[in-house]
Design a protein around this motif. Structure first.
Motif, mmCIF file in Angstrom:
data_model
loop_
_atom_site.group_PDB
_atom_site.id
_atom_site.type_symbol
_atom_site.label_atom_id
_atom_site.label_comp_id
_atom_site.label_asym_id
_atom_site.label_seq_id
_atom_site.Cartn_x
_atom_site.Cartn_y
_atom_site.Cartn_z
ATOM 1 N N SER A 105 5.529 17.596 -63.982
ATOM 2 C CA SER A 105 5.853 16.387 -64.740
ATOM 3 C C SER A 105 6.927 15.559 -64.046
ATOM 4 C CB SER A 105 6.332 16.748 -66.149
ATOM 5 O OG SER A 105 7.487 17.574 -66.090
ATOM 6 N N ARG A 106 7.602 16.126 -63.045
ATOM 7 C CA ARG A 106 8.639 15.422 -62.295
ATOM 8 C C ARG A 106 8.411 15.629 -60.807
ATOM 9 N NH1 ARG A 106 10.754 18.012 -66.641
ATOM 10 N NH2 ARG A 106 12.063 16.840 -68.099
ATOM 11 N N LEU A 107 8.559 14.569 -60.026
ATOM 12 C CA LEU A 107 8.402 14.665 -58.580
ATOM 13 C C LEU A 107 9.623 14.047 -57.897
ATOM 14 C CD1 LEU A 107 4.677 13.529 -58.103
ATOM 15 C CD2 LEU A 107 5.571 15.878 -58.039
ATOM 16 N N PRO A 108 10.235 14.751 -56.952
ATOM 17 C CA PRO A 108 11.325 14.153 -56.179
ATOM 18 C C PRO A 108 10.803 12.962 -55.363
ATOM 19 C CG PRO A 108 11.254 16.539 -55.883
ATOM 20 C CD PRO A 108 9.991 16.153 -56.573
ATOM 21 N N VAL A 109 11.670 11.987 -55.152
ATOM 22 C CA VAL A 109 11.321 10.794 -54.381
ATOM 23 C C VAL A 109 12.274 10.709 -53.195
ATOM 24 C CG1 VAL A 109 11.050 8.288 -54.435
ATOM 25 C CG2 VAL A 109 10.553 9.642 -56.490
ATOM 26 N N PHE A 110 11.733 10.396 -52.015
ATOM 27 C CA PHE A 110 12.557 10.328 -50.807
ATOM 28 C C PHE A 110 12.224 9.065 -50.021
ATOM 29 C CE2 PHE A 110 8.701 12.646 -49.787
ATOM 30 C CZ PHE A 110 8.285 12.071 -48.603
ATOM 31 N N ASP A 111 13.102 8.725 -49.076
ATOM 32 C CA ASP A 111 12.851 7.577 -48.204
ATOM 33 C C ASP A 111 12.095 8.038 -46.956
ATOM 34 O OD1 ASP A 111 13.620 5.278 -49.520
ATOM 35 O OD2 ASP A 111 15.723 5.500 -48.989
ATOM 36 N N ASP A 112 12.847 8.381 -45.904
ATOM 37 C CA ASP A 112 12.192 8.773 -44.657
ATOM 38 C C ASP A 112 11.751 10.234 -44.675
ATOM 39 O OD1 ASP A 112 12.539 6.238 -43.589
ATOM 40 O OD2 ASP A 112 14.563 6.717 -42.879
ATOM 41 N N SER A 113 12.554 11.099 -45.293
ATOM 42 C CA SER A 113 12.247 12.526 -45.363
ATOM 43 C C SER A 113 12.953 13.110 -46.563
ATOM 44 C CB SER A 113 12.714 13.238 -44.080
ATOM 45 O OG SER A 113 14.133 13.329 -44.043
ATOM 46 N N LEU A 114 12.738 14.402 -46.814
ATOM 47 C CA LEU A 114 13.400 15.065 -47.939
ATOM 48 C C LEU A 114 14.912 15.107 -47.773
ATOM 49 C CD1 LEU A 114 11.032 18.074 -48.760
ATOM 50 C CD2 LEU A 114 11.628 16.169 -50.265
ATOM 51 N N ASP A 115 15.395 14.886 -46.545
ATOM 52 C CA ASP A 115 16.835 14.850 -46.318
ATOM 53 C C ASP A 115 17.445 13.513 -46.742
ATOM 54 O OD1 ASP A 115 16.910 17.425 -45.267
ATOM 55 O OD2 ASP A 115 16.391 16.719 -43.257
ATOM 56 N N ASP A 116 16.614 12.587 -47.192
ATOM 57 C CA ASP A 116 17.077 11.283 -47.655
ATOM 58 C C ASP A 116 16.507 11.010 -49.054
ATOM 59 O OD1 ASP A 116 18.259 8.825 -47.715
ATOM 60 O OD2 ASP A 116 16.751 7.833 -46.466
#
Length: 327
Positions: A105-116
């Motif tokens: 039900s929840r998804l992490p959101v990132f820019d270039d990679s998971l480190d961002d």
């Protein structure tokens, strides 16, 4: 004004719980000279007859509660390689597809990679946005609103443009699990990214992961029944998920590697194989292991081993491989 009147709510709650536990121990005749934690731990360890009214499940949960402060976030987190996330520039169509396949039900959101990381997107916010874009308007003379016009939704719009992302917590792997649980309750944020000492993303923890420490696995209607992580394929042969633990390897094969130096700093089969090989082995590669075990890589990528085959040689096979002694 007395000191009690100046207590903060957490302090008052903590004192109330302490009083309740003391009363609980007194009623059971288990009150000793130690702390409440020590008294309950000793009673559980000794199988005290005074706890006969508690079922096995209740005793297990009580034991898990007491051990909660000893567990660290790093012990329960989902490793980085298994995190399912979406980029901020993903289209709504791509986010919809990811929600369908992820089962979360929840998804992490990132820019270039998971480190961002940028935050996370909740499926309720996502559906609310889609419904708002569909512009269902009530029709004059009708008691029910008109159907949503899904054709009006621009699925090529990016997630970043929708402004529906929510913040996540950022925690170190050394943080006590119980502290994260309290923080999640206080902030009403049910997802946390585990950040390493260099600021990179190490893993992910949800509030469900923390609750499962106490109550065991929680499955809902959409959870699929998982296949065994190590499954027999014939005499002395097994197929395994590389995330299977060394404890599961022991249960399947009877071989205990807990005292083997090569397994000192690893928890999973994948970690063991990478340690033995000195690199991430490719598909088809065979790695010799301790205890008469050998591992053939069935599935892998550049970062990790995913699935493997285990061959357990018998004692007779091992003796046959040794050179014969000459007199």
């Amino acid at each position: 004004m007395s000191d009690d009147s100046r207590q903060t709510p957490p302090e008052a709650a903590g004192r109330g719980l302490s009083h309740w536990l003391s009363h609980f121990l007194d009623r059971l005749g288990l009150r000793g000279g130690g702390t409440i934690r020590e008294d309950i731990t000793d009673a559980l360890a000794q199988g005290s007859g005074q706890l006969a009214d508690l079922s096995a499940q209740e005793r297990a949960m009580l034991s898990n509660v007491l051990s909660l402060r000893e567990r660290r976030v790093g012990d329960v987190m989902i490793p980085r390689a298994d995190i399912i996330a979406v980029p901020a520039d993903a289209t709504l169509d791509e986010v919809l597809a990811r929600f369908r396949t992820a089962g979360h039900s929840r998804l992490p959101v990132f820019d270039d990679s998971l480190d961002d990381p940028r935050g996370m997107v909740h499926i309720r916010d996502f559906l609310e946005f889609i419904a708002g874009q569909a512009k269902a308007e009530p029709t004059t003379g009708l008691s029910e609103p008109a159907l949503h016009d899904l054709a009006a939704v621009d699925l090529t719009r990016t997630l970043a443009d929708t402004k529906i992302m929510r913040p996540v917590l950022y925690v170190p792997p050394s943080m006590p699990a119980v502290d994260l649980l309290v923080r999640m309750q206080a902030t009403r944020t049910h997802i946390a990214l585990v950040i390493d000492e260099y600021g990179g993303t190490d893993g992910l923890v949800t509030i469900e992961d923390l609750i499962e420490i106490v109550v065991g696995d929680i499955e809902d209607e959409h959870d699929l029944e998982e296949a065994p992580t190590i499954a027999p394929e014939g005499e002395g042969r097994f197929t395994a998920d590389a995330r299977a633990t060394l404890d599961e390897l022991k249960q399947a094969t009877g071989i205990d590697l807990s005292d083997d130096p090569v397994a000192e700093d690893v928890d999973t089969l994948g970690g063991l194989i990478v340690t033995l090989a000195g690199h991430v082995p490719a598909k088809g590669e065979i790695v010799a292991g301790p205890g008469g075990l050998s591992f053939e890589i069935l599935e892998a990528d550049q970062r990790r081993v995913k699935r493997l085959s285990i061959v357990q040689r018998s004692s007779a096979d091992e003796d046959g491989d040794r050179p014969a002694e000459t007199g």
